[in-house]
Design an enzyme around this catalytic site. Structure first.
Site, PDB file in Angstrom:
ATOM      1  N   CYS A 104       0.862  -1.182   0.000  1.00  0.00           N
ATOM      2  CA  CYS A 104       0.000   0.000   0.000  1.00  0.00           C
ATOM      3  C   CYS A 104       0.898   1.231   0.000  1.00  0.00           C
ATOM      4  O   CYS A 104       1.886   1.265   0.740  1.00  0.00           O
ATOM      5  CB  CYS A 104      -0.885  -0.025   1.252  1.00  0.00           C
ATOM      6  SG  CYS A 104      -1.902   1.431   1.473  1.00  0.00           S
ATOM      7  N   HIS A 147      -9.642  -3.637  -0.586  1.00  0.00           N
ATOM      8  CA  HIS A 147      -8.564  -2.848   0.019  1.00  0.00           C
ATOM      9  C   HIS A 147      -8.980  -1.378   0.135  1.00  0.00           C
ATOM     10  O   HIS A 147      -8.769  -0.739   1.171  1.00  0.00           O
ATOM     11  CB  HIS A 147      -7.298  -3.013  -0.843  1.00  0.00           C
ATOM     12  CG  HIS A 147      -6.088  -2.282  -0.334  1.00  0.00           C
ATOM     13  ND1 HIS A 147      -5.036  -2.922   0.284  1.00  0.00           N
ATOM     14  CD2 HIS A 147      -5.764  -0.964  -0.363  1.00  0.00           C
ATOM     15  CE1 HIS A 147      -4.116  -2.029   0.608  1.00  0.00           C
ATOM     16  NE2 HIS A 147      -4.526  -0.827   0.225  1.00  0.00           N
ATOM     17  N   GLU A 148      -9.584  -0.837  -0.922  1.00  0.00           N
ATOM     18  CA  GLU A 148      -9.975   0.587  -0.915  1.00  0.00           C
ATOM     19  C   GLU A 148     -11.176   0.839   0.004  1.00  0.00           C
ATOM     20  O   GLU A 148     -11.225   1.855   0.699  1.00  0.00           O
ATOM     21  CB  GLU A 148     -10.281   1.075  -2.334  1.00  0.00           C
ATOM     22  CG  GLU A 148      -9.151   0.898  -3.350  1.00  0.00           C
ATOM     23  CD  GLU A 148      -7.781   1.369  -2.879  1.00  0.00           C
ATOM     24  OE1 GLU A 148      -7.716   2.303  -2.045  1.00  0.00           O
ATOM     25  OE2 GLU A 148      -6.773   0.793  -3.333  1.00  0.00           O
ATOM     26  N   HIS A 151      -9.917   1.116   3.398  1.00  0.00           N
ATOM     27  CA  HIS A 151      -9.360   2.452   3.675  1.00  0.00           C
ATOM     28  C   HIS A 151     -10.471   3.396   4.128  1.00  0.00           C
ATOM     29  O   HIS A 151     -10.295   4.170   5.068  1.00  0.00           O
ATOM     30  CB  HIS A 151      -8.697   3.036   2.423  1.00  0.00           C
ATOM     31  CG  HIS A 151      -7.248   2.658   2.259  1.00  0.00           C
ATOM     32  ND1 HIS A 151      -6.298   2.920   3.224  1.00  0.00           N
ATOM     33  CD2 HIS A 151      -6.582   2.076   1.227  1.00  0.00           C
ATOM     34  CE1 HIS A 151      -5.105   2.500   2.795  1.00  0.00           C
ATOM     35  NE2 HIS A 151      -5.249   1.976   1.587  1.00  0.00           N
TER      36      HIS A 151
END
Ligand SMILES: [Zn+2]
Lengths: 174, 172
Positions: A104, A147-148, A151
């Site tokens: 990342c 993954h996003e 976040h």
């Protein structure tokens, strides 16, 4: 077709430890001009970052539930939806976990082995129109989306690492 | 500011890490990198900490751990090492098969011969099954296909299976 994400500015990417990366972001109004600008900024920043296939608003210091993804050039990609931005996205279905190593831009010195679903259904809103969309993704695009979305929930891959020996010091930088 | 490498080895019981880290914190030491696991049931921890205490003071602060004779503690001052990436390519080597002497040394010898550096290693003996997993940093000039061939040849001689694969992370 013309690029819908024109006029984006390249922003600095925030690195851990930064509070914004560990704080759940707020819902946004996808039709607000500042959100449309943020969407373009995220895409512009992603495009100038080598190997980057996704970027979430907290990574540029903005606690908003907005992210962009583009896995079209990645070798592990199967199906994909090109470049797109989603606001207020949520995972509605996830199945078939697979473990793979993730890095990342906000955690540049470490990588980690993380289990992610390879079949995924996500809902969200398109910046500008605010249209509600449902996206079905597989393989690498599914991983990038999770993954996003993490976040936007204040989670890093570090929060999902598969074990105490699944965290690695990076040997190579892109 | 100096760095110390500390090892704690011996009979496992709950609370070893809690006690070790509490004593180090009292000395104002900062725990940097550490690795702990159980090796055939033995507690095994290595850590590097930074601060202003002297090795002798750290040793005496940790005497409580060794009091019952089941744990061994060592403290060494170590120089600052450069943690910067080497620019090599990360690979993962897995070897498994029937246990016999020399599996690790023969396979790992092939890696050393081409200048490959092992950055992480776990071996486990489970019944008759021996398993080795190693993270390897290979310099750019290494002929990976040739290395795979020499590892395969050694593995065939030993009657074990070996796979070498890229361990590169996906950037997200
Ligand atoms: Zn990220």
């Amino acid at each position: 077709m013309s690029d819908p994400y024109v006029g984006g500015r390249v922003l600095d990417v925030v690195r851990a430890p930064a509070a914004v990366l560990s704080t759940p972001s707020s819902d946004v109004d996808p039709t607000a001009p500042e959100i449309v600008q943020l969407a373009a900024d995220l895409v512009a920043t992603m495009r100038v970052s080598p190997g980057c296939v996704g970027l979430a608003a907290p990574q540029v210091g903005v606690a908003a539930r907005v992210f962009c993804v583009d896995v079209s050039a990645h070798p592990k990609t199967r199906e994909h939806h090109g470049t797109f931005v989603l606001c207020n996205a949520e995972v509605v279905e996830a199945s078939r976990n697979e473990r793979a190593r993730e890095g990342c831009m906000s955690v540049p010195d470490l990588t980690g082995d993380v289990k992610r679903a390879t079949r995924l259904v996500v809902t969200g809103q398109v910046p500008g129109t605010g249209e509600h969309v449902t996206i079905t993704a597989d393989a690498f695009e599914a991983r990038a989306l999770q993954h996003e979305i993490d976040h936007c929930s204040g989670l890093l891959f570090l929060d999902r690492v598969a074990g105490a020996h699944a965290l690695h010091q990076r040997q190579t930088y892109l | 500011m100096t760095s110390h490498a500390i090892t704690v080895l011996g009979h496992d019981r709950p609370g070893i890490i809690a006690e070790t880290t509490a004593r180090l914190a009292e000395l104002g030491l900062n725990l940097e990198d550490s690795s702990m696991t159980r090796l055939r049931g033995h507690f095994a921890m290595t850590l590097v900490c930074a601060g202003d205490a002297a090795a002798a003071d750290i040793e005496s602060a940790l005497t409580g751990l060794t009091a019952d004779g089941t744990l061994t503690v060592t403290v060494r001052e170590v120089p600052e090492e450069d943690a910067a990436p080497t620019g090599g390519t990360p690979y993962l080597l897995t070897v498994h098969g029937g246990d016999r002497p020399g599996i690790v040394s023969s396979v790992v010898g092939q890696v050393a011969q081409v200048g490959g550096n092992i950055t992480d290693l776990t071996t486990r003996l489970a019944g008759d099954l021996y398993v080795l997993v190693a993270e390897i940093d290979l310099p750019a000039e290494v002929d990976v296909v040739a290395l795979e061939g020499s590892i395969a040849a050694v593995a065939t001689t030993l009657g074990v299976g070996a796979t070498l694969r890229r361990a590169e992370a996906d950037e997200l």
